[in-house]
Write a protein that holds these residues in place. Structure first.
Motif, PDB file in Angstrom:
ATOM      1  N   ALA A 104      33.835  38.448  44.065  1.00  0.00           N
ATOM      2  CA  ALA A 104      34.774  38.886  43.799  1.00  0.00           C
ATOM      3  C   ALA A 104      34.122  40.404  43.714  1.00  0.00           C
ATOM      4  O   ALA A 104      32.959  41.080  43.554  1.00  0.00           O
ATOM      5  CB  ALA A 104      34.940  38.498  42.175  1.00  0.00           C
ATOM      6  N   ARG A 105      35.360  41.262  44.128  1.00  0.00           N
ATOM      7  CA  ARG A 105      34.746  43.164  44.089  1.00  0.00           C
ATOM      8  C   ARG A 105      35.776  43.565  42.875  1.00  0.00           C
ATOM      9  O   ARG A 105      36.424  43.605  43.425  1.00  0.00           O
ATOM     10  CB  ARG A 105      35.093  43.163  45.345  1.00  0.00           C
ATOM     11  CG  ARG A 105      34.761  42.564  46.474  1.00  0.00           C
ATOM     12  CD  ARG A 105      34.268  43.420  47.610  1.00  0.00           C
ATOM     13  NE  ARG A 105      33.343  42.926  49.118  1.00  0.00           N
ATOM     14  CZ  ARG A 105      33.432  43.137  49.632  1.00  0.00           C
ATOM     15  NH1 ARG A 105      35.032  43.976  50.223  1.00  0.00           N
ATOM     16  NH2 ARG A 105      33.103  42.473  50.952  1.00  0.00           N
ATOM     17  N   GLY A 106      34.858  44.160  41.994  1.00  0.00           N
ATOM     18  CA  GLY A 106      35.552  45.168  41.284  1.00  0.00           C
ATOM     19  C   GLY A 106      35.824  43.543  39.603  1.00  0.00           C
ATOM     20  O   GLY A 106      35.363  42.491  40.442  1.00  0.00           O
ATOM     21  N   ARG A 107      36.457  44.225  38.864  1.00  0.00           N
ATOM     22  CA  ARG A 107      35.573  43.620  37.366  1.00  0.00           C
ATOM     23  C   ARG A 107      37.007  42.820  37.347  1.00  0.00           C
ATOM     24  O   ARG A 107      38.090  42.577  36.952  1.00  0.00           O
ATOM     25  CB  ARG A 107      35.580  44.527  35.991  1.00  0.00           C
ATOM     26  CG  ARG A 107      35.669  43.808  34.839  1.00  0.00           C
ATOM     27  CD  ARG A 107      36.079  45.079  33.506  1.00  0.00           C
ATOM     28  NE  ARG A 107      35.862  44.443  32.063  1.00  0.00           N
ATOM     29  CZ  ARG A 107      34.789  44.871  31.915  1.00  0.00           C
ATOM     30  NH1 ARG A 107      33.145  45.222  32.191  1.00  0.00           N
ATOM     31  NH2 ARG A 107      34.732  44.322  30.975  1.00  0.00           N
ATOM     32  N   VAL A 108      36.569  40.983  36.859  1.00  0.00           N
ATOM     33  CA  VAL A 108      37.044  39.980  36.715  1.00  0.00           C
ATOM     34  C   VAL A 108      37.233  39.915  35.612  1.00  0.00           C
ATOM     35  O   VAL A 108      36.587  39.821  34.203  1.00  0.00           O
ATOM     36  CB  VAL A 108      36.647  38.773  37.301  1.00  0.00           C
ATOM     37  CG1 VAL A 108      37.826  37.627  37.472  1.00  0.00           C
ATOM     38  CG2 VAL A 108      36.340  38.998  39.013  1.00  0.00           C
ATOM     39  N   ASP A 183      40.441  46.290  30.487  1.00  0.00           N
ATOM     40  CA  ASP A 183      41.329  46.758  31.682  1.00  0.00           C
ATOM     41  C   ASP A 183      40.347  46.431  33.171  1.00  0.00           C
ATOM     42  O   ASP A 183      39.184  46.354  33.821  1.00  0.00           O
ATOM     43  CB  ASP A 183      41.215  47.712  32.327  1.00  0.00           C
ATOM     44  CG  ASP A 183      42.061  48.732  33.063  1.00  0.00           C
ATOM     45  OD1 ASP A 183      43.031  48.064  33.300  1.00  0.00           O
ATOM     46  OD2 ASP A 183      41.958  50.186  32.789  1.00  0.00           O
ATOM     47  N   PRO A 184      41.346  45.331  33.875  1.00  0.00           N
ATOM     48  CA  PRO A 184      40.379  44.351  34.707  1.00  0.00           C
ATOM     49  C   PRO A 184      40.871  44.894  36.459  1.00  0.00           C
ATOM     50  O   PRO A 184      42.271  45.072  36.128  1.00  0.00           O
ATOM     51  CB  PRO A 184      40.867  43.439  34.641  1.00  0.00           C
ATOM     52  CG  PRO A 184      42.009  42.938  34.130  1.00  0.00           C
ATOM     53  CD  PRO A 184      42.444  44.236  33.348  1.00  0.00           C
ATOM     54  N   ASP A 185      40.112  44.737  37.338  1.00  0.00           N
ATOM     55  CA  ASP A 185      40.694  45.180  39.145  1.00  0.00           C
ATOM     56  C   ASP A 185      41.339  44.151  38.736  1.00  0.00           C
ATOM     57  O   ASP A 185      42.108  44.045  39.931  1.00  0.00           O
ATOM     58  CB  ASP A 185      39.290  45.259  40.226  1.00  0.00           C
ATOM     59  CG  ASP A 185      38.548  46.659  38.959  1.00  0.00           C
ATOM     60  OD1 ASP A 185      39.508  47.974  38.959  1.00  0.00           O
ATOM     61  OD2 ASP A 185      37.480  46.984  38.951  1.00  0.00           O
TER      62      ASP A 185
END
Lengths: 284, 295
Positions: A104-108, A183-185
């Motif tokens: 995963a790239r970014g906040r899940v 506030d997720p990606d």
């Protein structure tokens, strides 16, 4: 099972830029060991060990590959028990794959639940604070977003009453407010659209649409086919842990409908046959 | 209105491979460091929960060890006709740390199982749950110092500056307790029988540890004369070291004033506890990925 449509595994091998993805799933498999899941009394465990029964295993998902791009909204559909929720759990980092890998790239962040950190003795406000901490928000962020959560939950002075005094609807409102405050990606949604009364459902749907727009990528498990065709730009169909089809939402929904109808017809035929048997038995 | 994007944008990578033991250990430490606020909230919630159901509220934190002490005083002095000078203080010095250990281990046992819904739906370091259970015990222990001060006033001649050693002994106890808490909490996920077993084992452990009696009294009674190996076993018990240390600084000995704790055995226990804790963290992190599946 996979005779209907070949899973386009190749689709992401030649997808041009290998680095431009939000989430990558390669040959994912999740195996459950039923030894611990179904509580087996020790007597049975010993007899199983003595008679050399193989450990009972069950693949909830197998050979699933996916590539989620930024800006995509992916729907996961399929019958009950197909492995949809397991897929979301793996994507959310809750379950580790038994096979393959997930990146995963970014906040899940997942809306896999609406009752986060709920402790019945604590007040709504305290629960909100606890829920945010469980979601991994830092104190400063929590303080910043708390007014928003409380306002959205709309509980008035009940916010300082213990949670045990809340109705189910109030708990759901608070839970939804907390869960959607991150506030997720990459946003994971599991059947969150079907709770609460009509007004709350409307309000929550609007909130989810807003989140979907803000997030870079969305994976959504739902039985709401209208939602799939309206808001998603890709869909996958999962049955019995295997990916049956991936592609255009309209087409995938269509296939799902056909297969569901077939399954229902088969079940009905079976029921009729069983009924006939029963009749025959009675008649005898 | 939602969170500003001031948090590090993190991603993750998972596959079937499990990291090595040292990587697991450093993950565990990073988990704890990054989630300190969560642990704090959980501890506060725990304290509030305990106080909110009852009329006397958190006053029970003070009453509980006192009542327990009263029971043992009756039991030992009246029924078994033993006379140990200033016996209430003698056993209170053991009841206080034991209550902490007992509560921490019992709470930790169910800490993961109780939060099954959360574990299945949110990705967070599960280690915070048994950690919070253990840490909440520190609060109870601290409250327990109030009745201790009260009892000390009754035996004012035993008040000494060695009382300042209490935090040091408590740190050793904390390290040992946390290790046990991590192991039982993870074990109970897979074998629920552990919850039932733990209570009985704890009770047995309490009576086998020199809390109601001291090692010196056992020596006098001569039960080790034929079996010196029992003496070695008795003093290898971590709670033998801890109880003797607490007693030494709070009570002293039967015929003497308080003195410094046995720092050598405390140091040995601390080293052992830290190694045990490291091992427990590795085991916990190794099992953690399976919690969501099994619960």
């Amino acid at each position: 099972m996979s005779d209907v449509a070949a899973v386009p595994l190749a689709a992401f091998d030649d997808a041009g830029q290998p680095d431009d993805f939000a989430m990558l799933v390669e040959d994912l498999g999740v195996r459950y060991d039923l030894r611990f899941n179904r509580k087996t009394p020790i007597r049975q465990s010993i007899s199983a060990a003595l008679t050399r029964q193989p450990t009972r295993q069950f693949w909830a998902l197998r050979h699933v590959s996916l590539r989620l791009l930024h800006g995509e909204s992916l729907a996961v559909i399929g019958p009950n028990g197909a492995g949809k929720s397991t897929l979301l759990q793996v994507l959310g980092g809750i379950i580790r794959p038994s096979e393959g890998r997930v990146e995963a790239r970014g906040r899940v962040s997942g809306l896999l639940t609406l009752d986060i950190g709920f402790d019945r003795q604590l007040t709504g406000r305290e629960n909100a604070r606890l829920g945010c901490a469980f979601l991994g928000l830092e104190d400063s962020v929590t303080r910043q977003i708390m007014p928003g959560i409380l306002e959205y939950a709309g509980l008035g002075e009940f916010i300082d009453a213990p949670l045990k005094t809340y109705s189910a609807g109030m708990r759901a409102r608070l839970g939804f407010a907390i869960a959607t405050s991150v506030d997720p990606d990459i946003l994971l949604l599991d059947e969150v659209l079907a709770t609460g009364d009509a007004v709350f459902r409307q309000k929550s749907k609007a909130r989810v649409v807003e989140l979907v727009r803000a997030a870079k990528a969305v994976v959504l498990v739902t039985h709401d086919m209208q939602w799939v065709t309206e808001y998603c730009n890709r869909a996958i169909l999962i049955e019995k842990g295997a990916m049956i089809m991936e592609g255009d939402p309209q087409a995938v929904v269509e296939l799902h409908r056909e297969r569901t109808a077939e399954a229902r017809a088969r079940a009905e035929a079976k029921a009729v046959a069983a009924g006939a048997d029963a009749k025959a038995l009675v008649g005898r | 209105m939602r969170a500003s994007r001031d948090q590090a944008l993190t991603g993750f990578r998972t596959d079937a491979a499990s990291p090595g033991p040292l990587a697991l250990l450093s993950e565990a430490i990073a988990d704890i460091r990054s989630r300190r606020p969560l642990v704090r909230y959980l501890v506060e919630a725990d304290m509030k929960r305990r106080g909110s159901d009852t009329l006397l509220g958190n006053f029970w934190w003070v009453m509980d060890p006192l009542l327990q002490m009263a029971v043992y005083v009756v039991l030992v002095t009246v029924i078994s006709q033993r006379t140990i000078p200033d016996y209430p203080l003698f056993i209170f010095a053991a009841i206080l740390p034991w209550k902490w250990f007992n509560a921490a281990v019992i709470d930790a046992t169910v800490s993961l199982v109780e939060q099954d819904r959360l574990i299945k739906r949110i990705s967070f370091p599960k280690i915070v749950l048994p950690l919070a259970a253990t840490t909440a015990g520190v609060a109870g222990f601290t409250f327990g110092l109030i009745p201790l001060a009260g009892i000390m006033l009754l035996y004012a001649d035993r008040i000494s500056p060695f009382l300042l050693f209490i935090p040091l002994v408590a740190v050793v106890q904390y390290a040992f307790t946390l290790a046990v808490a991590l192991l039982v909490s993870a074990g109970n996920v897979f074998f629920r029988d552990l919850g039932n077993t733990t209570r009985h084992l704890l009770r047995l452990w309490w009576y086998l540890s020199p809390g109601l009696y001291s090692l010196a009294l056992l020596d006098e009674s001569g039960i080790f004369r034929d079996l010196p190996v029992l003496r070695v076993l008795a003093s290898a018990n971590p709670f033998a070291v801890l109880f003797e240390a607490y007693r030494s600084i709070i009570y002293g000995s039967v015929d003497g004033p308080p003195g410094p704790p046995d720092l050598v055995s405390l140091a040995v226990l601390m080293t052992g506890s830290l190694l045990f804790l490291a091992l427990a963290m590795m085991v916990f992190k190794r099992l953690e990925p399976n919690f969501a599946k099994v619960l």
